[in-house]
Design a protein around this motif. Structure first.
Motif, mmCIF file in Angstrom:
data_model
loop_
_atom_site.group_PDB
_atom_site.id
_atom_site.type_symbol
_atom_site.label_atom_id
_atom_site.label_comp_id
_atom_site.label_asym_id
_atom_site.label_seq_id
_atom_site.Cartn_x
_atom_site.Cartn_y
_atom_site.Cartn_z
ATOM 1 N N ILE A 135 0.817 -1.220 0.000
ATOM 2 C CA ILE A 135 0.000 0.000 0.000
ATOM 3 C C ILE A 135 0.849 1.267 0.000
ATOM 4 O O ILE A 135 0.305 2.365 -0.070
ATOM 5 N N LEU A 136 2.165 1.116 0.060
ATOM 6 C CA LEU A 136 3.043 2.276 -0.014
ATOM 7 C C LEU A 136 3.661 2.424 -1.405
ATOM 8 O O LEU A 136 4.601 3.188 -1.595
ATOM 9 N N THR A 137 3.113 1.709 -2.380
ATOM 10 C CA THR A 137 3.597 1.807 -3.754
ATOM 11 C C THR A 137 2.464 2.253 -4.663
ATOM 12 O O THR A 137 1.408 1.612 -4.715
ATOM 13 N N ALA A 138 2.653 3.347 -5.368
ATOM 14 C CA ALA A 138 1.652 3.835 -6.318
ATOM 15 C C ALA A 138 1.715 3.008 -7.596
ATOM 16 O O ALA A 138 2.800 2.797 -8.144
ATOM 17 N N PRO A 139 0.587 2.529 -8.101
ATOM 18 C CA PRO A 139 0.605 1.688 -9.304
ATOM 19 C C PRO A 139 1.107 2.405 -10.545
ATOM 20 O O PRO A 139 1.541 1.757 -11.498
ATOM 21 N N ASN A 140 1.034 3.734 -10.555
ATOM 22 C CA ASN A 140 1.494 4.491 -11.727
ATOM 23 C C ASN A 140 2.838 5.171 -11.499
ATOM 24 O O ASN A 140 3.208 6.093 -12.223
ATOM 25 N N ASP A 141 3.586 4.732 -10.493
ATOM 26 C CA ASP A 141 4.938 5.250 -10.262
ATOM 27 C C ASP A 141 5.880 4.585 -11.268
ATOM 28 O O ASP A 141 6.095 3.371 -11.208
ATOM 29 N N PHE A 273 5.659 17.555 -11.656
ATOM 30 C CA PHE A 273 4.619 16.724 -12.246
ATOM 31 C C PHE A 273 5.223 15.887 -13.363
ATOM 32 O O PHE A 273 5.720 16.415 -14.357
ATOM 33 N N ALA A 274 5.219 14.568 -13.155
ATOM 34 C CA ALA A 274 5.809 13.619 -14.098
ATOM 35 C C ALA A 274 7.227 14.035 -14.494
ATOM 36 O O ALA A 274 7.530 14.188 -15.679
ATOM 37 N N PRO A 275 8.110 14.241 -13.528
ATOM 38 C CA PRO A 275 9.480 14.652 -13.867
ATOM 39 C C PRO A 275 10.233 13.532 -14.577
ATOM 40 O O PRO A 275 9.907 12.346 -14.427
ATOM 41 N N THR A 276 11.217 13.901 -15.341
ATOM 42 C CA THR A 276 12.101 12.912 -15.947
ATOM 43 C C THR A 276 13.180 12.531 -14.940
ATOM 44 O O THR A 276 13.370 13.204 -13.922
ATOM 45 N N SER A 290 1.327 14.269 -15.613
ATOM 46 C CA SER A 290 1.756 15.631 -15.932
ATOM 47 C C SER A 290 0.790 16.692 -15.415
ATOM 48 O O SER A 290 1.141 17.863 -15.357
ATOM 49 N N GLY A 291 -0.421 16.301 -15.018
ATOM 50 C CA GLY A 291 -1.413 17.299 -14.670
ATOM 51 C C GLY A 291 -1.861 17.344 -13.233
ATOM 52 O O GLY A 291 -2.499 18.321 -12.821
ATOM 53 N N VAL A 292 -1.542 16.322 -12.424
ATOM 54 C CA VAL A 292 -2.111 16.283 -11.083
ATOM 55 C C VAL A 292 -1.220 15.484 -10.138
ATOM 56 O O VAL A 292 -0.491 14.592 -10.564
ATOM 57 N N ILE A 293 -1.265 15.838 -8.868
ATOM 58 C CA ILE A 293 -0.613 15.076 -7.819
ATOM 59 C C ILE A 293 -1.663 14.768 -6.755
ATOM 60 O O ILE A 293 -2.497 15.623 -6.417
ATOM 61 N N MET A 294 -1.665 13.547 -6.239
ATOM 62 C CA MET A 294 -2.603 13.160 -5.198
ATOM 63 C C MET A 294 -2.007 13.501 -3.834
ATOM 64 O O MET A 294 -0.847 13.182 -3.554
#
Length: 330
Positions: A135-141, A273-276, A290-294
């Motif tokens: 639960i400490l891992t974001a699926p879209n990381d 936001f979505a850094p390289t 690129s558009g949002v952070i939770m």
């Protein structure tokens, strides 16, 4: 007499042109469908990340109900640790919350260095901080590979077999806590890098701006740096239980833009936001798109913050006691 088809009545197949037209139509339909599928996937990943953050907020409140304090960013045996009774040594924010994630067996099973993520769990030969927590891992990381910094920590004073094996693995995570809430940045106000600033003794009652106006937790990449992998010496990251190296502390809003103002009035850089891998700044929070952070607020709610947020507004939401009202772009 058997029937036979004449040459004039034979069935006709597709011509090459017709076949190409059909293929082109299918390609167009797929092209139209893919963005919709991608949006559905992003929405599902965002929903899962929201739920993960929610679990941390609930753990914070349950921990506060039990101990009367919020967990520390990082605490050390020599720096006045908080009254989180299961964190009586070197601990991180997430390590302190293990019992409230139903992961208390990890900390309870430490056979040396009780209360420290660096301690060995039973006879596993693994440190507490080496165990990944889902639960400490974001699926879209997109960073950090499998989420393990192999042999990521070693020191002369470590226990064997970890020392002889070249160190212990460091499990990474995709979230971080707000330093201004869970640390004590005023302990040495002139030096925000000082480790004495870390072990806060914060309470919910001490958040004078109100918990609904204060960020507690935000997304942050597992790995951050030029190489894009945690196995490179130039790469920073976020580790849920690693207290010994501030390159991996699970926190953000630690280093202000300027120290020339009172602690509660300081401003902090907005999230990336979505850094390289090349431009990732490990001391900021990171939106996975690129558009949002939770982000998770102190009242237990979770929301998305747009990339259009200004530094002033972000700082207002980060500061728990600045006395300001959140700006309209919040």
């Amino acid at each position: 007499m058997p029937l036979s088809l004449s040459r004039g009545t034979r069935s006709r197949g597709f011509t090459l042109i017709e076949l190409l037209v059909v293929i082109a139509i299918i390609a167009i339909l797929i092209g139209l469908l893919l963005p919709a599928v991608q949006k559905v996937r992003e929405a599902a990943a965002r929903a899962q990340s929201q739920n993960n953050i929610k679990q941390t907020l609930l753990a914070c409140h349950n921990g506060h109900d039990t101990t009367s304090y919020l967990p520390p960013v990082v605490s050390f045996w020599w720096s006045n640790p908080t009254n989180f009774t299961y964190s009586n040594s070197d601990a991180t924010f997430y390590f302190s919350l293990l019992p409230y994630y139903e992961q208390g067996a990890i900390s309870a099973g430490i056979s040396n260095w009780g209360g420290s993520g660096l301690g060995q769990v039973g006879s596993t030969g693994k440190a507490a901080m080496s165990f990944p927590i889902k639960i400490l891992t974001a699926p879209n990381d997109p960073s950090g590979g499998d989420g393990i910094f192999a042999r990521g920590f070693n020191a002369d004073w470590m226990w064997d077999p970890a020392k002889s094996a070249g160190g212990v693995d460091v499990a990474l995570c995709s979230y971080a806590c707000n330093f201004q809430v869970f640390g004590r940045p005023g302990q040495n106000a002139n030096d925000p890098w000082d480790w004495q600033n870390t072990a806060g003794k914060s309470t919910l009652q001490g958040i004078s701006d109100g918990t609904s106006n204060t960020i507690f937790v935000a997304e942050k990449r597992k790995a951050c740096g030029p190489a894009g992998t945690p196995n490179n010496s130039n790469t920073f990251g976020t580790a849920w239980g690693h207290p010994a190296d501030d390159r991996y502390w699970p926190t953000f809003a630690r280093i202000p833009v300027s120290t020339g103002v009172p602690v509660d009035q300081r401003q902090f850089p907005v999230p990336q936001f979505a850094p390289t891998n090349a431009n990732c700044d490990n001391y900021r929070a990171h939106g996975m798109s690129s558009g949002v952070i939770m982000v998770g607020l102190g009242d237990g709610s979770v929301r998305g913050v747009s990339s259009s947020i200004t530094q002033a507004t972000w700082s207002q939401a980060v500061q728990p006691r600045d006395g300001s009202v959140l700006s309209s772009n919040w």
